[in-house]
Write a protein that holds these residues in place. Structure first.
Motif, PDB file in Angstrom:
ATOM      1  N   SER A 177       0.861  -1.179   0.000  1.00  0.00           N
ATOM      2  CA  SER A 177       0.000   0.000   0.000  1.00  0.00           C
ATOM      3  C   SER A 177       0.894   1.225   0.000  1.00  0.00           C
ATOM      4  O   SER A 177       1.792   1.338   0.831  1.00  0.00           O
ATOM      5  CB  SER A 177      -0.894   0.037   1.245  1.00  0.00           C
ATOM      6  N   ILE A 178       0.651   2.126  -0.938  1.00  0.00           N
ATOM      7  CA  ILE A 178       1.377   3.397  -0.941  1.00  0.00           C
ATOM      8  C   ILE A 178       0.427   4.475  -0.445  1.00  0.00           C
ATOM      9  O   ILE A 178      -0.596   4.765  -1.075  1.00  0.00           O
ATOM     10  CB  ILE A 178       1.909   3.750  -2.339  1.00  0.00           C
ATOM     11  N   VAL A 179       0.744   5.047   0.712  1.00  0.00           N
ATOM     12  CA  VAL A 179      -0.070   6.098   1.315  1.00  0.00           C
ATOM     13  C   VAL A 179       0.582   7.437   0.993  1.00  0.00           C
ATOM     14  O   VAL A 179       1.729   7.689   1.376  1.00  0.00           O
ATOM     15  CB  VAL A 179      -0.178   5.921   2.841  1.00  0.00           C
ATOM     16  N   ILE A 180      -0.150   8.289   0.272  1.00  0.00           N
ATOM     17  CA  ILE A 180       0.363   9.608  -0.092  1.00  0.00           C
ATOM     18  C   ILE A 180      -0.286  10.653   0.806  1.00  0.00           C
ATOM     19  O   ILE A 180      -1.496  10.874   0.753  1.00  0.00           O
ATOM     20  CB  ILE A 180       0.064   9.940  -1.567  1.00  0.00           C
ATOM     21  N   LYS A 181       0.519  11.290   1.656  1.00  0.00           N
ATOM     22  CA  LYS A 181       0.028  12.372   2.513  1.00  0.00           C
ATOM     23  C   LYS A 181      -0.128  13.641   1.675  1.00  0.00           C
ATOM     24  O   LYS A 181       0.795  14.002   0.942  1.00  0.00           O
ATOM     25  CB  LYS A 181       1.004  12.657   3.652  1.00  0.00           C
ATOM     26  N   ALA A 182      -1.277  14.293   1.784  1.00  0.00           N
ATOM     27  CA  ALA A 182      -1.503  15.459   0.939  1.00  0.00           C
ATOM     28  C   ALA A 182      -2.217  16.575   1.685  1.00  0.00           C
ATOM     29  O   ALA A 182      -3.133  16.328   2.465  1.00  0.00           O
ATOM     30  CB  ALA A 182      -2.318  15.062  -0.288  1.00  0.00           C
TER      31      ALA A 182
ATOM     32  N   SER B 190       3.804   8.222 -10.266  1.00  0.00           N
ATOM     33  CA  SER B 190       5.002   7.454  -9.907  1.00  0.00           C
ATOM     34  C   SER B 190       4.646   6.283  -8.993  1.00  0.00           C
ATOM     35  O   SER B 190       5.256   5.204  -9.084  1.00  0.00           O
ATOM     36  CB  SER B 190       6.039   8.358  -9.234  1.00  0.00           C
ATOM     37  N   SER B 191       3.653   6.464  -8.131  1.00  0.00           N
ATOM     38  CA  SER B 191       3.229   5.385  -7.234  1.00  0.00           C
ATOM     39  C   SER B 191       2.555   4.258  -8.007  1.00  0.00           C
ATOM     40  O   SER B 191       2.815   3.073  -7.762  1.00  0.00           O
ATOM     41  CB  SER B 191       2.274   5.939  -6.161  1.00  0.00           C
ATOM     42  N   LEU B 192       1.689   4.611  -8.932  1.00  0.00           N
ATOM     43  CA  LEU B 192       1.023   3.591  -9.751  1.00  0.00           C
ATOM     44  C   LEU B 192       2.040   2.822 -10.594  1.00  0.00           C
ATOM     45  O   LEU B 192       1.934   1.602 -10.761  1.00  0.00           O
ATOM     46  CB  LEU B 192      -0.036   4.235 -10.647  1.00  0.00           C
TER      47      LEU B 192
ATOM     48  N   ALA C 199       3.090  -1.401 -10.472  1.00  0.00           N
ATOM     49  CA  ALA C 199       2.560  -2.013 -11.692  1.00  0.00           C
ATOM     50  C   ALA C 199       2.855  -3.503 -11.762  1.00  0.00           C
ATOM     51  O   ALA C 199       2.064  -4.278 -12.330  1.00  0.00           O
ATOM     52  CB  ALA C 199       3.133  -1.305 -12.923  1.00  0.00           C
ATOM     53  N   ASP C 200       3.983  -3.925 -11.200  1.00  0.00           N
ATOM     54  CA  ASP C 200       4.390  -5.331 -11.293  1.00  0.00           C
ATOM     55  C   ASP C 200       4.106  -6.119 -10.020  1.00  0.00           C
ATOM     56  O   ASP C 200       4.622  -7.224  -9.841  1.00  0.00           O
ATOM     57  CB  ASP C 200       5.886  -5.421 -11.630  1.00  0.00           C
TER      58      ASP C 200
ATOM     59  N   PHE D 276      -7.580   9.335 -11.192  1.00  0.00           N
ATOM     60  CA  PHE D 276      -6.794   8.105 -11.167  1.00  0.00           C
ATOM     61  C   PHE D 276      -7.531   6.995 -10.417  1.00  0.00           C
ATOM     62  O   PHE D 276      -8.354   7.273  -9.535  1.00  0.00           O
ATOM     63  CB  PHE D 276      -5.442   8.366 -10.501  1.00  0.00           C
ATOM     64  N   PRO D 277      -7.227   5.727 -10.735  1.00  0.00           N
ATOM     65  CA  PRO D 277      -7.882   4.583 -10.060  1.00  0.00           C
ATOM     66  C   PRO D 277      -7.279   4.307  -8.689  1.00  0.00           C
ATOM     67  O   PRO D 277      -6.620   3.281  -8.463  1.00  0.00           O
ATOM     68  CB  PRO D 277      -7.630   3.433 -11.035  1.00  0.00           C
TER      69      PRO D 277
END
Length: 348
Positions: free
Chosen positions: A5-10, A23-25, A29-30, A53-54
């Motif tokens: 899981s990539i959590v992006i703080k915004a 960049s996270s997606l 990808a793999d 974005f999905p």
């Protein structure tokens, strides 16, 4: 459960959020992964851009709770990955680093987190310039056990569960140090790699605007807040030894206490005034000589004094239980988006 899981703080990252998401997606990808925006009630176009974005988007219910510590915890509440990467909204994640970090966590069960080199893309102010110098001086030549993962990293979910929560919502800074201290207290290891983990597009503001931003947002209270967290977490001795802001803030109070006392006890007011002026000038002279920069020397000393001023307020500020549920709302669910996209494809 997802692998990563990539959590992006915004918070108001409209100029950077697209880069962080893309960049996270690309990085997941793999592998089986998910991307989650943990938004602290942005008032610009951050959410509108993110919805293209999905990904999943969750947001604080109460903007008054904003802090550096609450964003990661908010994202952690809503993610499912075996491993969790904490990314700032003004960063661009490097896929090769993420793959190497995953491999280390897969192979070494005693490691709780893996971080890497942060490449600063902007050095418009003295704060960032000083940070770049420290990073270049301390950059490891290979995997290195470290106190904390400043600037984000990939963490093992089971390690976070073991210590109760990911980040302390009461902290306006030093949340990564607090996390590292609590993990180490439980016997977990943190590793820093020489690989570049992210490109960081830092504050696009000048030196003095950045300093005012820290005062205005309450970030200058962070040294006192950290000491309070350390008292509750039973790692005070480690914090004072490892976080230089703490002894500096405490030292400023003792330093001026001694200068003022000596000035008051001076036999003549002229001598007292001279002692006071000397006390004011010595730290600046020392830092100018050390940094070889008048601006950076003055900025450093002023920064110390602002931090010291906020130290006592932060120390005695009322705390909310760090493990308490963070009030939030789901603005977009990646699972729902995927189903809708699948229906559109089947229809076409």
């Amino acid at each position: 459960m997802a692998k990563v899981s990539i959590v992006i703080k915004a918070l108001n990252e409209e100029s950077n959020i697209r880069r962080a998401i893309e960049s996270s997606l690309a990085a997941i990808a793999d592998c089986d992964g998910e991307v989650i925006i943990a938004d602290s009630v942005s008032t610009d176009q951050t959410i509108e851009i993110a919805k293209q974005f999905p990904i999943s988007i969750v947001q604080l219910e109460n903007a008054a709770e904003r802090s550096c510590g609450i964003g990661p915890q908010l994202g952690f509440q809503h993610c499912s990955g075996e491993y969790v990467y904490i990314l700032d909204g003004d960063m661009e994640l490097q896929a090769p680093f993420l793959q190497r970090a995953i491999g280390i966590l897969d192979r070494e069960p005693a490691v709780a987190g893996v971080g890497g080199y942060i490449h600063e893309m902007r050095a418009d102010n003295l704060e960032v310039q000083g940070r770049v110098k420290r990073i270049n001086r301390m950059r490891p030549k290979g995997p290195l056990d470290i106190h904390c993962l400043n600037g984000g990293g990939l963490y093992r979910r089971s390690a976070i569960v073991d210590i109760g929560y990911l980040s302390d919502r009461n902290l306006r800074a030093f949340e990564e140090y607090d996390l590292g201290a609590r993990l180490r207290a439980k016997g977990w290891r943190l590793i820093l790699l020489e690989d570049k983990a992210v490109d960081h597009y830092s504050y696009d503001v000048g030196t003095w605007q950045l300093l005012w931003h820290r005062v205005r947002t309450g970030r200058f209270l962070s040294s006192g807040e950290l000491l309070r967290a350390a008292i509750d977490g039973h790692y005070v001795r480690h914090a004072i030894r490892e976080v230089r802001t703490l002894p500096l803030a405490i030292g400023v109070w003792f330093y001026w206490g001694a200068i003022i006392l000596a000035s008051v006890l001076a036999s003549q007011w002229v001598s007292g005034a001279a002692l006071f002026l000397i006390g004011l000038g010595v730290p600046i002279i020392v830092m100018v000589l050390r940094t070889r920069s008048l601006g950076l020397g003055v900025f450093s000393v002023l920064n110390w004094h602002i931090a010291a001023a906020g130290f006592l307020v932060g120390l005695f500020r009322r705390r909310t239980s760090p493990s308490a549920h963070v009030g939030s709302k789901v603005l977009q669910d990646s699972g729902v988006v995927a189903k809708e996209n699948s229906k559109k494809l089947n229809y076409n």
